[in-house]
Design a protein around this motif. Structure first.
Motif, PDB file in Angstrom:
ATOM      1  N   LYS A  79       1.169  -1.651   0.102  1.00  0.00           N
ATOM      2  CA  LYS A  79      -0.206  -0.016  -0.282  1.00  0.00           C
ATOM      3  C   LYS A  79       1.033   1.700   0.153  1.00  0.00           C
ATOM      4  CE  LYS A  79      -3.943   2.327   3.119  1.00  0.00           C
ATOM      5  NZ  LYS A  79      -2.054   3.403   2.842  1.00  0.00           N
ATOM      6  N   ARG A  80       0.170   1.944  -0.974  1.00  0.00           N
ATOM      7  CA  ARG A  80       1.206   3.893  -0.555  1.00  0.00           C
ATOM      8  C   ARG A  80       1.298   4.056   0.584  1.00  0.00           C
ATOM      9  NH1 ARG A  80       4.012   6.510  -3.791  1.00  0.00           N
ATOM     10  NH2 ARG A  80       3.938   4.759  -5.869  1.00  0.00           N
ATOM     11  N   TYR A  81       2.608   4.469   1.672  1.00  0.00           N
ATOM     12  CA  TYR A  81       2.110   4.924   2.634  1.00  0.00           C
ATOM     13  C   TYR A  81       1.360   6.624   2.500  1.00  0.00           C
ATOM     14  CZ  TYR A  81       3.257   7.195   7.385  1.00  0.00           C
ATOM     15  OH  TYR A  81       4.155   7.523   8.377  1.00  0.00           O
ATOM     16  N   GLN A  82       0.875   7.126   3.336  1.00  0.00           N
ATOM     17  CA  GLN A  82       0.112   8.447   3.445  1.00  0.00           C
ATOM     18  C   GLN A  82       1.129   9.149   4.451  1.00  0.00           C
ATOM     19  OE1 GLN A  82      -3.747   8.267   3.994  1.00  0.00           O
ATOM     20  NE2 GLN A  82      -4.376  10.502   4.195  1.00  0.00           N
ATOM     21  N   GLU A  83       1.267  10.013   3.898  1.00  0.00           N
ATOM     22  CA  GLU A  83       2.420  10.830   4.746  1.00  0.00           C
ATOM     23  C   GLU A  83       1.387  11.643   5.831  1.00  0.00           C
ATOM     24  OE1 GLU A  83       5.005  10.948   5.470  1.00  0.00           O
ATOM     25  OE2 GLU A  83       6.248  10.269   3.954  1.00  0.00           O
ATOM     26  N   ALA A  84       1.994  12.061   7.170  1.00  0.00           N
ATOM     27  CA  ALA A  84       0.992  12.908   7.956  1.00  0.00           C
ATOM     28  C   ALA A  84       1.919  13.766   9.123  1.00  0.00           C
ATOM     29  CB  ALA A  84       0.214  11.946   8.324  1.00  0.00           C
ATOM     30  N   LYS A  85       1.756  14.674   9.349  1.00  0.00           N
ATOM     31  CA  LYS A  85       2.362  15.671   9.661  1.00  0.00           C
ATOM     32  C   LYS A  85       2.624  15.598  11.419  1.00  0.00           C
ATOM     33  CE  LYS A  85       2.242  20.160   7.049  1.00  0.00           C
ATOM     34  NZ  LYS A  85       1.469  21.275   7.103  1.00  0.00           N
ATOM     35  N   GLY A  86       3.422  15.277  11.936  1.00  0.00           N
ATOM     36  CA  GLY A  86       4.043  14.806  13.235  1.00  0.00           C
ATOM     37  C   GLY A  86       3.485  13.600  13.395  1.00  0.00           C
ATOM     38  N   VAL A  87       3.853  12.782  13.254  1.00  0.00           N
ATOM     39  CA  VAL A  87       3.382  11.460  13.730  1.00  0.00           C
ATOM     40  C   VAL A  87       5.035  10.645  13.685  1.00  0.00           C
ATOM     41  CG1 VAL A  87       1.302  11.146  13.048  1.00  0.00           C
ATOM     42  CG2 VAL A  87       2.683  10.286  11.449  1.00  0.00           C
ATOM     43  N   GLY A  88       6.189  10.594  13.282  1.00  0.00           N
ATOM     44  CA  GLY A  88       7.268  10.059  13.194  1.00  0.00           C
ATOM     45  C   GLY A  88       7.027   9.356  11.690  1.00  0.00           C
ATOM     46  N   GLN A  89       8.217   8.030  11.665  1.00  0.00           N
ATOM     47  CA  GLN A  89       7.867   7.340  10.647  1.00  0.00           C
ATOM     48  C   GLN A  89       8.212   6.074  11.291  1.00  0.00           C
ATOM     49  OE1 GLN A  89       8.893   8.225   7.494  1.00  0.00           O
ATOM     50  NE2 GLN A  89       8.673  10.292   7.921  1.00  0.00           N
ATOM     51  N   GLU A 119     -12.539 -22.822  14.697  1.00  0.00           N
ATOM     52  CA  GLU A 119     -12.641 -21.529  14.727  1.00  0.00           C
ATOM     53  C   GLU A 119     -12.076 -21.057  13.807  1.00  0.00           C
ATOM     54  OE1 GLU A 119     -10.327 -19.728  17.851  1.00  0.00           O
ATOM     55  OE2 GLU A 119     -10.686 -20.983  19.315  1.00  0.00           O
ATOM     56  N   PHE A 120     -12.953 -19.823  13.117  1.00  0.00           N
ATOM     57  CA  PHE A 120     -13.508 -19.472  11.609  1.00  0.00           C
ATOM     58  C   PHE A 120     -12.537 -17.639  11.798  1.00  0.00           C
ATOM     59  CE2 PHE A 120     -15.403 -15.850   9.151  1.00  0.00           C
ATOM     60  CZ  PHE A 120     -15.158 -16.373   7.916  1.00  0.00           C
ATOM     61  N   SER A 121     -11.314 -18.484  11.223  1.00  0.00           N
ATOM     62  CA  SER A 121     -10.486 -17.447  11.146  1.00  0.00           C
ATOM     63  C   SER A 121      -9.229 -16.877   9.958  1.00  0.00           C
ATOM     64  CB  SER A 121      -8.887 -17.880  12.498  1.00  0.00           C
ATOM     65  OG  SER A 121      -7.935 -17.044  12.016  1.00  0.00           O
ATOM     66  N   TYR A 122      -9.108 -15.071  10.172  1.00  0.00           N
ATOM     67  CA  TYR A 122      -8.930 -14.878   9.056  1.00  0.00           C
ATOM     68  C   TYR A 122      -7.632 -13.754   9.753  1.00  0.00           C
ATOM     69  CZ  TYR A 122     -12.776 -11.031   9.795  1.00  0.00           C
ATOM     70  OH  TYR A 122     -13.912 -10.720   9.397  1.00  0.00           O
ATOM     71  N   ILE A 123      -7.366 -13.048   8.232  1.00  0.00           N
ATOM     72  CA  ILE A 123      -6.366 -12.146   8.354  1.00  0.00           C
ATOM     73  C   ILE A 123      -6.473 -11.309   7.669  1.00  0.00           C
ATOM     74  CG2 ILE A 123      -4.519 -13.272   6.403  1.00  0.00           C
ATOM     75  CD1 ILE A 123      -2.306 -11.692   8.335  1.00  0.00           C
ATOM     76  N   TYR A 124      -5.848  -9.955   7.906  1.00  0.00           N
ATOM     77  CA  TYR A 124      -7.353  -8.689   7.551  1.00  0.00           C
ATOM     78  C   TYR A 124      -6.006  -7.687   7.673  1.00  0.00           C
ATOM     79  CZ  TYR A 124      -9.423  -7.447  11.549  1.00  0.00           C
ATOM     80  OH  TYR A 124     -10.341  -6.505  12.761  1.00  0.00           O
ATOM     81  N   SER A 125      -6.346  -7.025   6.667  1.00  0.00           N
ATOM     82  CA  SER A 125      -5.609  -5.769   5.928  1.00  0.00           C
ATOM     83  C   SER A 125      -6.776  -4.297   6.665  1.00  0.00           C
ATOM     84  CB  SER A 125      -5.005  -5.449   5.338  1.00  0.00           C
ATOM     85  OG  SER A 125      -5.615  -4.981   4.661  1.00  0.00           O
ATOM     86  N   LYS A 126      -6.214  -3.005   7.429  1.00  0.00           N
ATOM     87  CA  LYS A 126      -7.529  -2.386   7.661  1.00  0.00           C
ATOM     88  C   LYS A 126      -6.377  -1.217   7.585  1.00  0.00           C
ATOM     89  CE  LYS A 126      -8.618  -0.971  11.101  1.00  0.00           C
ATOM     90  NZ  LYS A 126      -9.452  -1.651  13.210  1.00  0.00           N
ATOM     91  N   ASP A 127      -6.978   0.394   6.923  1.00  0.00           N
ATOM     92  CA  ASP A 127      -6.345   1.459   6.645  1.00  0.00           C
ATOM     93  C   ASP A 127      -7.024   2.330   7.797  1.00  0.00           C
ATOM     94  OD1 ASP A 127      -8.731   1.024   5.043  1.00  0.00           O
ATOM     95  OD2 ASP A 127      -8.835   3.262   4.960  1.00  0.00           O
ATOM     96  N   ALA A 128      -6.077   2.889   8.588  1.00  0.00           N
ATOM     97  CA  ALA A 128      -6.131   3.668  10.077  1.00  0.00           C
ATOM     98  C   ALA A 128      -5.193   4.949  10.161  1.00  0.00           C
ATOM     99  CB  ALA A 128      -5.752   2.323  11.099  1.00  0.00           C
ATOM    100  N   ASN A 129      -5.604   6.007  11.754  1.00  0.00           N
ATOM    101  CA  ASN A 129      -4.726   6.536  12.088  1.00  0.00           C
ATOM    102  C   ASN A 129      -4.568   7.791  11.030  1.00  0.00           C
ATOM    103  OD1 ASN A 129      -4.407   5.202  13.768  1.00  0.00           O
ATOM    104  ND2 ASN A 129      -2.726   4.103  13.300  1.00  0.00           N
ATOM    105  N   ARG A 130      -5.302   8.037  10.385  1.00  0.00           N
ATOM    106  CA  ARG A 130      -4.836   9.266   9.007  1.00  0.00           C
ATOM    107  C   ARG A 130      -6.718  10.016   8.541  1.00  0.00           C
ATOM    108  NH1 ARG A 130      -0.951   7.554  10.377  1.00  0.00           N
ATOM    109  NH2 ARG A 130       0.989   7.942   8.958  1.00  0.00           N
ATOM    110  N   ASP A 131      -6.539  11.202   8.232  1.00  0.00           N
ATOM    111  CA  ASP A 131      -8.288  11.903   8.468  1.00  0.00           C
ATOM    112  C   ASP A 131      -8.375  11.584   6.262  1.00  0.00           C
ATOM    113  OD1 ASP A 131     -10.436  13.669   7.888  1.00  0.00           O
ATOM    114  OD2 ASP A 131      -9.248  15.314   8.045  1.00  0.00           O
ATOM    115  N   ILE A 132      -9.227  11.746   6.120  1.00  0.00           N
ATOM    116  CA  ILE A 132      -9.246  11.427   4.549  1.00  0.00           C
ATOM    117  C   ILE A 132      -8.895  12.712   3.582  1.00  0.00           C
ATOM    118  CG2 ILE A 132     -11.166  11.300   2.577  1.00  0.00           C
ATOM    119  CD1 ILE A 132     -10.887   9.283   4.381  1.00  0.00           C
ATOM    120  N   GLU A 133      -7.788  12.981   2.546  1.00  0.00           N
ATOM    121  CA  GLU A 133      -7.910  13.201   1.539  1.00  0.00           C
ATOM    122  C   GLU A 133      -8.744  13.901   0.853  1.00  0.00           C
ATOM    123  OE1 GLU A 133      -3.814  11.245   0.068  1.00  0.00           O
ATOM    124  OE2 GLU A 133      -3.005  11.830   1.477  1.00  0.00           O
ATOM    125  N   LEU A 134      -8.754  15.304   0.147  1.00  0.00           N
ATOM    126  CA  LEU A 134      -9.859  15.901  -0.540  1.00  0.00           C
ATOM    127  C   LEU A 134      -9.146  16.029  -1.892  1.00  0.00           C
ATOM    128  CD1 LEU A 134     -11.969  18.143   1.430  1.00  0.00           C
ATOM    129  CD2 LEU A 134     -12.647  15.887   0.822  1.00  0.00           C
TER     130      LEU A 134
END
Length: 263
Positions: A135-145, A248-263
């Motif tokens: 996934k392309r990384y979404q930069e954000a101010k003041g959050v470190g790397q 057990e029903f088990s799955y690995i999954y991704s989720k976008d997080a910690n960012r506002d929506i870009e316009l």
């Protein structure tokens, strides 16, 4: 040909498939219909591209079977693209920034967007299979790397999902704003379910590791099984019931997080 289940030639009955694709909404892809893709940089591998922008995702998921000494030594990710690899079965060696990580089943490595990863099969002549994400990384101010993260699911802390002891979740990445996404495993005991039908801005790509379920996707109830892949777009209503007798029903999954929506 469904290369994951080794079916070739004519079938005895009519052609049929459980897979359903509704672009920009949801998809269920079953092993029976997947084909082997050719992708530069992946040598001696069977690789299928699962979720991608062509289905409506802002990420790409792959299922890769590494044969013999197969893998990717050219470099995967970097230049703004973050990557994550998880071992479904087998034994592989992942290299990031000159450091080697030997992974067995359940092992994983996250590489931040400024670093490439390479990986090779290390399973003594037998196949290994990995779930691979970018996934392309979404930069954000003041959050470190973000930094390189590695481990094994068996060493992670599991917790009740929203207070339900029959549903357990674990997080692969730290709760740190430097990361604009996370990878989780969600595991349901037979008969367990979500507490409600979720409707949210995050999108998911999920690979079923074990068991069976019936998944509500935009109010369509879809049967899902081990080896299936599920794409859930932003705002697609989603929830599941685990079915079956003892697994057990088990799955690995991704989720976008910690960012506002870009316009």
């Amino acid at each position: 040909m469904g290369y994951l289940n080794h079916q070739q030639g004519y079938r005895e009955g009519l052609l049929e498939l459980r897979s359903v694709v509704k672009k920009d909404n949801y998809a269920v892809l079953t092993p029976d219909g997947l084909v082997n893709n050719v992708v530069p940089g992946f040598d001696d591998c069977d690789i299928t591209i699962l979720g991608s922008p062509r289905i409506g995702a802002r990420f790409v998921d792959y299922l890769v079977t590494l044969k013999n000494n197969g893998g990717n030594t050219q470099g995967f990710g970097g230049n703004g693209i973050q990557t994550f690899i998880y071992v479904v079965y087998g034994n592989i060696t992942v290299t990031v920034d000159g450091k080697d990580y030997d992974l067995t089943e359940g092992g994983y490595v996250y590489a931040p967007p400024h670093l490439e990863m390479t990986f090779v099969n290390n399973n003594k002549g037998q196949d290994s299979r990995v779930f691979l994400y970018k996934k392309r990384y979404q930069e954000a101010k003041g959050v470190g790397q973000p930094e390189v993260i590695t481990g094994n699911k068996n060493d992670l802390t599991w917790k009740a999902y929203e207070g339900m002891e029959e549903v357990q979740v674990t997080d692969f990445l730290p709760a740190d704003l430097a990361y604009d996404m996370n990878i989780h495993i969600l595991s349901f005991k037979p008969g367990a379910s979500h507490g409600y039908i979720e409707t949210h801005v995050q999108e998911h790509g999920a690979y079923v590791l074990s068991g069976r379920g019936v998944y509500n996707l935009d109010n369509d109830w879809m049967p899902v099984d081990k080896g299936d892949y599920i794409f859930m777009a932003a705002y697609t209503p989603q929830a599941t019931y685990a079915v079956g007798l003892d697994e057990e029903f088990s799955y690995i999954y991704s989720k976008d997080a910690n960012r506002d929506i870009e316009l």
